[in-house]
Motif scaffolding. Structure first.
Motif, PDB file in Angstrom:
ATOM      1  N   THR A  67       0.833  -1.193   0.000  1.00 54.11           N
ATOM      2  CA  THR A  67       0.000   0.000   0.000  1.00 54.11           C
ATOM      3  C   THR A  67       0.874   1.252   0.000  1.00 54.11           C
ATOM      4  N   LYS A  68       0.235   2.397  -0.235  1.00 53.69           N
ATOM      5  CA  LYS A  68       0.969   3.658  -0.181  1.00 53.69           C
ATOM      6  C   LYS A  68       1.546   3.884   1.216  1.00 53.69           C
ATOM      7  N   ALA A  69       0.775   3.534   2.248  1.00 52.05           N
ATOM      8  CA  ALA A  69       1.264   3.685   3.622  1.00 52.05           C
ATOM      9  C   ALA A  69       2.487   2.808   3.868  1.00 52.05           C
ATOM     10  N   ASP A  70       2.473   1.615   3.304  1.00 58.09           N
ATOM     11  CA  ASP A  70       3.634   0.730   3.428  1.00 58.09           C
ATOM     12  C   ASP A  70       4.874   1.379   2.823  1.00 58.09           C
ATOM     13  N   ILE A  71       4.721   1.910   1.619  1.00 58.68           N
ATOM     14  CA  ILE A  71       5.846   2.529   0.912  1.00 58.68           C
ATOM     15  C   ILE A  71       6.398   3.700   1.712  1.00 58.68           C
ATOM     16  N   LEU A  72       5.523   4.539   2.251  1.00 56.20           N
ATOM     17  CA  LEU A  72       5.977   5.693   3.026  1.00 56.20           C
ATOM     18  C   LEU A  72       6.745   5.255   4.275  1.00 56.20           C
ATOM     19  N   SER A  73       6.250   4.224   4.945  1.00 53.98           N
ATOM     20  CA  SER A  73       6.933   3.724   6.143  1.00 53.98           C
ATOM     21  C   SER A  73       8.295   3.132   5.787  1.00 53.98           C
ATOM     22  N   GLN A  74       8.348   2.409   4.680  1.00 53.06           N
ATOM     23  CA  GLN A  74       9.609   1.807   4.250  1.00 53.06           C
ATOM     24  C   GLN A  74      10.637   2.880   3.897  1.00 53.06           C
ATOM     25  N   ARG A  75      10.192   3.944   3.254  1.00 58.47           N
ATOM     26  CA  ARG A  75      11.106   5.029   2.903  1.00 58.47           C
ATOM     27  C   ARG A  75      11.672   5.696   4.154  1.00 58.47           C
ATOM     28  N   GLU A  76      10.828   5.877   5.163  1.00 63.39           N
ATOM     29  CA  GLU A  76      11.290   6.480   6.413  1.00 63.39           C
ATOM     30  C   GLU A  76      12.359   5.600   7.069  1.00 63.39           C
ATOM     31  N   THR A  77      12.135   4.305   7.039  1.00 64.42           N
ATOM     32  CA  THR A  77      13.105   3.381   7.641  1.00 64.42           C
ATOM     33  C   THR A  77      14.398   3.358   6.843  1.00 64.42           C
ATOM     34  N   LEU A  78      14.290   3.429   5.520  1.00 57.03           N
ATOM     35  CA  LEU A  78      15.490   3.478   4.685  1.00 57.03           C
ATOM     36  C   LEU A  78      16.311   4.724   5.007  1.00 57.03           C
ATOM     37  N   GLU A  79      15.640   5.839   5.232  1.00 57.54           N
ATOM     38  CA  GLU A  79      16.334   7.080   5.591  1.00 57.54           C
ATOM     39  C   GLU A  79      17.019   6.942   6.953  1.00 57.54           C
ATOM     40  N   LEU A  80      16.370   6.281   7.904  1.00 56.44           N
ATOM     41  CA  LEU A  80      16.993   6.037   9.203  1.00 56.44           C
ATOM     42  C   LEU A  80      18.241   5.169   9.063  1.00 56.44           C
ATOM     43  N   GLU A  81      18.151   4.159   8.208  1.00 59.61           N
ATOM     44  CA  GLU A  81      19.307   3.295   7.971  1.00 59.61           C
ATOM     45  C   GLU A  81      20.454   4.100   7.354  1.00 59.61           C
ATOM     46  N   LYS A  82      20.121   4.962   6.394  1.00 57.43           N
ATOM     47  CA  LYS A  82      21.133   5.798   5.750  1.00 57.43           C
ATOM     48  C   LYS A  82      21.840   6.690   6.763  1.00 57.43           C
ATOM     49  N   ARG A  83      21.070   7.323   7.633  1.00 53.91           N
ATOM     50  CA  ARG A  83      21.649   8.209   8.643  1.00 53.91           C
ATOM     51  C   ARG A  83      22.545   7.433   9.606  1.00 53.91           C
ATOM     52  N   SER A  84      22.118   6.250   9.969  1.00 57.61           N
ATOM     53  CA  SER A  84      22.903   5.428  10.885  1.00 57.61           C
ATOM     54  C   SER A  84      24.250   5.066  10.277  1.00 57.61           C
ATOM     55  N   ILE A  85      24.246   4.702   8.995  1.00 53.16           N
ATOM     56  CA  ILE A  85      25.487   4.344   8.313  1.00 53.16           C
ATOM     57  C   ILE A  85      26.399   5.556   8.191  1.00 53.16           C
ATOM     58  N   GLN A  86      25.826   6.680   7.801  1.00 49.41           N
ATOM     59  CA  GLN A  86      26.626   7.902   7.654  1.00 49.41           C
ATOM     60  C   GLN A  86      27.240   8.344   8.981  1.00 49.41           C
ATOM     61  N   ALA A  87      26.538   8.072  10.082  1.00 50.28           N
ATOM     62  CA  ALA A  87      27.047   8.443  11.405  1.00 50.28           C
ATOM     63  C   ALA A  87      28.045   7.424  11.945  1.00 50.28           C
ATOM     64  N   GLY A  88      28.243   6.352  11.196  1.00 47.19           N
ATOM     65  CA  GLY A  88      29.178   5.320  11.637  1.00 47.19           C
ATOM     66  C   GLY A  88      28.676   4.514  12.812  1.00 47.19           C
ATOM     67  N   GLU A  89      27.368   4.441  12.980  1.00 52.26           N
ATOM     68  CA  GLU A  89      26.789   3.724  14.113  1.00 52.26           C
ATOM     69  C   GLU A  89      26.762   2.219  13.855  1.00 52.26           C
ATOM     70  N   ASP A  90      27.031   1.472  14.885  1.00 58.64           N
ATOM     71  CA  ASP A  90      26.976   0.009  14.808  1.00 58.64           C
ATOM     72  C   ASP A  90      25.569  -0.432  15.184  1.00 58.64           C
ATOM     73  N   ASP A  91      24.623  -0.165  14.297  1.00 61.35           N
ATOM     74  CA  ASP A  91      23.212  -0.319  14.628  1.00 61.35           C
ATOM     75  C   ASP A  91      22.485  -0.894  13.415  1.00 61.35           C
ATOM     76  N   TYR A  92      21.908  -2.081  13.594  1.00 64.56           N
ATOM     77  CA  TYR A  92      21.213  -2.760  12.502  1.00 64.56           C
ATOM     78  C   TYR A  92      19.699  -2.750  12.702  1.00 64.56           C
ATOM     79  N   ARG A  93      19.213  -1.903  13.612  1.00 68.41           N
ATOM     80  CA  ARG A  93      17.775  -1.910  13.890  1.00 68.41           C
ATOM     81  C   ARG A  93      16.948  -1.493  12.685  1.00 68.41           C
ATOM     82  N   ALA A  94      17.399  -0.497  11.944  1.00 71.94           N
ATOM     83  CA  ALA A  94      16.639  -0.061  10.766  1.00 71.94           C
ATOM     84  C   ALA A  94      16.685  -1.128   9.679  1.00 71.94           C
ATOM     85  N   ASP A  95      17.811  -1.801   9.552  1.00 74.00           N
ATOM     86  CA  ASP A  95      17.945  -2.908   8.593  1.00 74.00           C
ATOM     87  C   ASP A  95      16.897  -3.977   8.901  1.00 74.00           C
TER      88      ASP A  95
END
Length: 200
Positions: A67-95
């Motif tokens: 659904t559209k809501a699914d896509i929006l939620s997935q995009r938000e999580t992808l952005e969180l994952e991107k920020r975590s990687i850029q910050a060098g965080e050892d965090d796989y929660r968004a993954d």
């Protein structure tokens, strides 16, 4: 859910045996039995193979019901994952969350439960802990982020085959990375047993 959640493990084993066509486990009396849920899971590459079969199929299915809501939620999580990687965080929660959200897009709670259980098995893996400690190159996780973006783009387009192939390739990239980082002399290493994947 901990590593010994019997109900979740039973459902996962049943599904894995259907997908991978594994033989039933039998007791000495000839009655069907199921293995006790593990408190540790050594066979990391076996687990990756199962994930590759299951999650690629789930991604393909999700493309037909997302659904559209699914896509929006997935995009938000992808952005969180991107920020975590850029910050060098050892965090796989968004993954982990993104893989669960893709399963949730099937609108099938049984499939969501299977993916949740498989991720818990990974967290029970001493071999994963050892390999995880060797992932110093941010390029690996950046590649996996790009893989996730490719899966989401196929979902957005409702391209079932594209989503299936993108998830298959993502988990193949994970497998190859972990194979590269593995100590092949480790007695628990099972990578050669599950080193050839065919996307069929």
């Amino acid at each position: 859910m901990d590593c010994r959640s019997s109900a979740a493990w039973l459902g996962t084993e049943l599904l894995l045996r259907l997908v991978l066509k594994l033989p039933d486990r039998r007791s000495e009396a000839g009655r069907e039995t199921w293995v006790r849920p593990p408190d540790r899971w050594e066979n990391l590459f076996e687990l990756l193979q199962a994930r590759q079969f299951l999650e690629s199929s789930i991604a393909g299915f999700a493309a037909t019901s997302v659904t559209k809501a699914d896509i929006l939620s997935q995009r938000e999580t992808l952005e969180l994952e991107k920020r975590s990687i850029q910050a060098g965080e050892d965090d796989y929660r968004a993954d982990r969350q993104l893989h669960l959200q893709i399963a949730e897009a099937t609108q099938n709670s049984v499939l969501v439960n299977q993916i949740d259980t498989l991720w818990h098995l990974r967290e029970c893996s001493p071999m994963w802990d050892r390999l995880h400690s060797r992932i110093f190159d941010i390029g690996y996780r950046s590649q996996w982020l790009d893989d996730h973006a490719a899966v989401l783009e196929s979902l957005r387009r409702r391209d079932a085959e594209g989503a299936r192939q993108a998830m298959w390739q993502h988990l193949e990239n994970v497998r190859l990375t972990l194979l590269e980082l593995s100590d092949v002399e480790d007695p628990e290493f099972d990578g050669f047993l599950y080193s050839k994947s065919v996307s069929g």
